[in-house]
Design a protein around this motif. Structure first.
Motif, short mmCIF file in Angstrom:
data_model
loop_
_atom_site.label_atom_id
_atom_site.label_comp_id
_atom_site.label_asym_id
_atom_site.label_seq_id
_atom_site.Cartn_x
_atom_site.Cartn_y
_atom_site.Cartn_z
N SER A 51 94.83 -43.09 8.85
CA SER A 51 93.63 -43.92 8.71
C SER A 51 92.79 -43.97 9.98
CB SER A 51 94.03 -45.34 8.29
OG SER A 51 94.93 -45.89 9.23
N ASN A 52 93.39 -43.65 11.13
CA ASN A 52 92.66 -43.68 12.40
C ASN A 52 92.14 -42.30 12.81
OD1 ASN A 52 93.23 -46.48 12.78
ND2 ASN A 52 95.31 -45.91 13.44
N GLY A 53 92.44 -41.29 12.02
CA GLY A 53 92.03 -39.94 12.38
C GLY A 53 93.03 -39.23 13.25
N ALA A 54 94.19 -39.86 13.50
CA ALA A 54 95.24 -39.21 14.28
C ALA A 54 95.98 -38.20 13.41
CB ALA A 54 96.21 -40.25 14.83
N ILE A 55 96.38 -37.09 14.03
CA ILE A 55 97.14 -36.09 13.29
C ILE A 55 98.55 -36.60 13.03
CG2 ILE A 55 98.22 -33.81 13.47
CD1 ILE A 55 95.70 -32.77 14.72
#
Length: 790
Positions: free
Chosen positions: A519-523
């Motif tokens: 949800s935070n754009g972290a892989i």
């Protein structure tokens, strides 16, 4: 490399291509007996008689006390040695006024028999024993057929007895239908689910309306059930299935012993299954869809995508929510959605994927794994509601969910409903094959553990089932890149059908997971067939988006399979052992399927076999084959790949014989002797040695009864044949009542592997002379969406 200057051609059928006459079939010979000598025959059918007597003397008196009707039918199991319908005891059953009421595993027939018919069966064997000849040849003679050819025939007056001996020697053994078979799909965990739910499913055999009514009334009386206690299962079309209240485990076992009950099962549950291996410190920038631009569309039926997810939410056009926000965990749904949009950035080496953006319908049905699961009836209701609202706009529905219930010889109410939904709403479900939790400890090619078979609903015959192959590997991994992942469940599907249909990449359990975003754009990293399915959904959605005409779900599936290749060899898959791990292979994007080059052309056909319209079978004469691939007078060379996908009528009550129609496809050439012969191999091998015409051989070598088939002609140097080709389509049905219209799609690619012959030009000229065609130019050129790492 694709080239838009060489588009595939849609070829319209001509009226003369559809044939009105009888479907061609081999001239039936005189049936073979499993035993040819009197002593062996008598020994075998005497054993059958003893088995029937045991049923009559031990089983019938017990169940008669339960049903209390002398003329009640009881379920009797007949196990066959061979699978072909020609070996079935149909003649004997007709004489006994009995019929097949269910088919479970291959060769396992459940027959409804009364006390009188059992006694008559025993007497029939006693009478027949007196008539058996010393050898089969005593009852075989020769006679001239209409063509003037001498053929084997049965000695006049012995036709009935001859056929009955054939049928009896084809039976392996006979037994009563047992409580263990009723509870075959019930584990201790399932029993606990029944207790938790306070109810379970019970399926009755279907005889006729009067008998069915008597059986259910007697069942209700014995177990003190009122009509309000036992309700029909609303989505169990084609079954006599009911929801029954749970009392205790002992009562379930008593119900399993009631004659007429086919199965007792818990409600199948679906949960979020993921490993959530790791979250990295690498973030991807959000990509925004371009205003006014058209994108492929996929409905994700999953755990949901958070509204605050700035990376995926801009691509979500609609939300259909069946789980309250406080019971959601969006990790799984966002991992799936992230693969639709960011897979090419998170996994730079990933091939054969859509990297141009996908619009999403977010259908939230899976609750947080830590809280609960969704039951099959709730899932069917949610799907039905969502499809009614969105099916016209979203043709591809991704179901990255699975259960622990394995594919067997019986079709579940849930799977049958999944197929009905696809037909009703004209959509394709893309379903994960499921994960084998224990992981294989040996190479997947040699693993034959039945516990790693695909699980519900991956056995859906209408759906695209997706298995997983490893994205990367090192020395610590069991399998290498491109090989079937050690957790990917395998086929076959129902009735030896090809499952999975295709495969795509996912993670290798040790060190090489597949990557998406949270949800935070972290892989984030994970693995499982859940994450192969959306990659295929995107490819299929791009077919719908880019295909220049209205695309049917039959044609969409045909294009997907036609463009699929073995991920290791990049060749078509022919061996059944490979099909059951890889399906038809790793699929391609639409431009790689429909665009060729000067040495290659693809032809697309679509139609419907319909006996009521005198469209009984198909023969495309003067099939366009390039003169430039002719070698001398009597040879042709090159490659031809033919893919056939069709949608047969189905009957869920008949289990492993669920598909009621088969369509065989043949590619034939005119030889120098003036006769046409088959030149293709693969799923339709042409004329088979009569000794090998066993049903199971046909099902594995020719994919008989499987609704997807491929055949090929491959000869770089040249084989006997001519440019006079015919493409034939021959339907057969299991029973005359199954003779329903069959929609079909055919894709044919002709190429010169030497890349020297002007195949595209030659075939285009031939088409102009005899066919009406349209170029299949894609609607627009897809543009890769990009972002930056930070």
């Amino acid at each position: 490399m694709d080239n838009h200057k060489y588009p595939a051609k849609f070829v319209n059928f001509r009226p003369s291509d559809f044939q009105k006459g009888k479907v061609p079939s081999p001239v039936p010979g005189v049936a073979k007996w499993e035993y040819n000598h009197r002593k062996a025959i008598i020994q075998h059918i005497t054993n059958l008689k003893h088995q029937l007597q045991e049923i009559y003397e031990s089983y019938v008196p017990v169940v008669r006390k339960t049903l209390k009707h002398h003329d009640s039918s009881y379920p009797i199991v007949i196990y066959m040695k061979k699978l072909a319908k020609s070996h079935r005891p149909d003649g004997i059953l007709k004489c006994l006024d009995s019929e097949v009421i269910a088919v479970h595993a291959l060769g396992k027939l459940v027959v409804g028999m009364t006390e009188d018919s059992l006694a008559k069966f025993i007497q029939l064997i006693n009478d027949l024993i007196q008539e058996i000849p010393i050898t089969r040849d005593e009852w075989v003679t020769q006679k001239l057929d209409k063509s003037g050819t001498w053929r084997d025939a049965i000695v006049p007056g012995k036709e009935r007895d001859f056929e009955w001996i054939h049928e009896l020697t084809s039976i392996d053994y006979v037994k009563e239908y047992s409580p263990n078979e009723v509870l075959e799909a019930m584990s201790s965990h399932d029993m606990q689910d029944c207790k938790t739910d306070g109810e379970f499913k019970i399926r009755f055999f279907q005889y006729d309306n009067d008998t069915d009514h008597i059986v259910r009334n007697q069942f209700n009386q014995i177990f003190n059930l009122y009509e309000s206690d036992i309700r029909p299962l609303s989505y169990a079309s084609g079954f006599s299935s009911y929801v029954v209240p749970f009392v205790n485990e002992e009562t379930i076992h008593q119900m399993a012993a009631f004659p007429g009950v086919e199965s007792i099962t818990s409600f199948t549950r679906f949960r979020v299954n993921s490993s959530a291996i790791a979250e990295s410190r690498t973030f991807l920038e959000a990509i925004q869809p371009e205003v006014g631009k058209s994108y492929p569309k996929v409905a994700i039926v999953d755990s949901g995508i958070g509204k605050d997810n700035n990376h995926i939410s801009p691509w979500v056009e609609e939300r259909d929510i069946y789980v309250p926000f406080n019971r959601q965990d969006n990790y799984h749904g966002e991992f799936v959605g992230g693969l639709l949009l960011y897979a090419h950035h998170a996994n730079p080496t990933l091939k054969n994927i859509v990297d141009t953006g996908v619009k999403i319908l977010d259908v939230v049905v899976l609750p947080a794994e830590s809280l609960e699961s969704i039951r099959e009836d709730e899932l069917i209701d949610a799907l039905d509601t969502a499809l009614e609202k969105y099916a016209k706009e979203y043709r591809v529905w991704n179901l990255s969910l699975g259960s622990s219930r394995l594919c067997s010889g019986v079709i579940s109410e849930f799977t049958a409903s999944i197929d009905i939904l696809q037909d009703t709403y004209n959509v394709n479900f893309v379903i994960a094959a499921g994960n084998f939790v224990e992981l294989r400890q040996a190479g997947p090619v040699t693993s034959e553990d039945e516990n790693d078979r695909i699980c519900l609903p991956a056995d859906s015959i209408r759906a695209i089932t997706v298995g997983s192959i490893a994205l990367n590997h090192d020395d610590t991994n069991l399998v290498k890149q491109g090989e079937a992942a050690p957790y990917s469940r395998r086929g076959p599907g129902i009735g030896l059908s090809i499952k999975p249909d295709v495969v795509h990449y996912s993670g290798n359990p040790r060190n090489f997971p597949i990557q998406s975003i949270n949800s935070n754009g972290a892989i984030v990293e994970d693995y499982g067939t859940s994450f192969s399915a959306p990659l295929v959904s995107a490819i299929m959605a791009e077919y719908y988006e880019q295909y220049p005409e209205q695309l049917s779900k039959t044609m969409a599936k045909a294009l997907l399979i036609h463009g699929s290749k073995h991920p290791l060899t990049n060749k078509c898959i022919e061996l059944a052992s490979d099909h059951y791990y890889y399906g038809f292979g790793l699929p391609s994007r639409i431009q790689d399927v429909l665009y060729g080059n000067e040495h290659e052309i693809t032809l697309v056909f679509e139609g419907k076999l319909n006996a009521k319209q005198n469209r009984n079978w198909v023969q495309i004469s003067d099939f366009p084959f390039p003169e430039s691939l002719k070698v001398g007078e009597n040879k042709i060379r090159g490659e031809i790949l033919v893919t056939l996908v069709y949608e047969p009528h189905v009957n869920p009550r008949l289990g492993s014989e669920y598909c009621r129609g088969n369509v065989d496809i043949r590619l034939r050439t005119l030889f120098e002797d003036g006769k046409y012969g088959t030149i293709s191999k693969g799923s339709s091998a042409g004329e088979i040695n009569q000794a090998e015409r066993w049903e199971k051989s046909q099902m594995t070598k020719e994919l008989k009864w499987s609704p997807s088939k491929q055949l090929s002609f491959i000869s770089p140097q040249g084989k006997r044949g001519s440019t006079d080709l015919r493409l034939d389509l021959f339907p057969t049905w299991r029973d005359i009542t199954d003779k329903q219209p069959i929609p079909f799609a055919i894709i044919v690619t002709i190429r010169d592997p030497k890349k020297s012959a002007p195949v595209y030009t030659d075939v285009s000229r031939s088409l102009l002379k005899a066919f009406q065609t349209n170029d299949l130019n894609l609607r627009y050129t897809p543009t890769r969406i990009t972002n930056k790492s930070r």
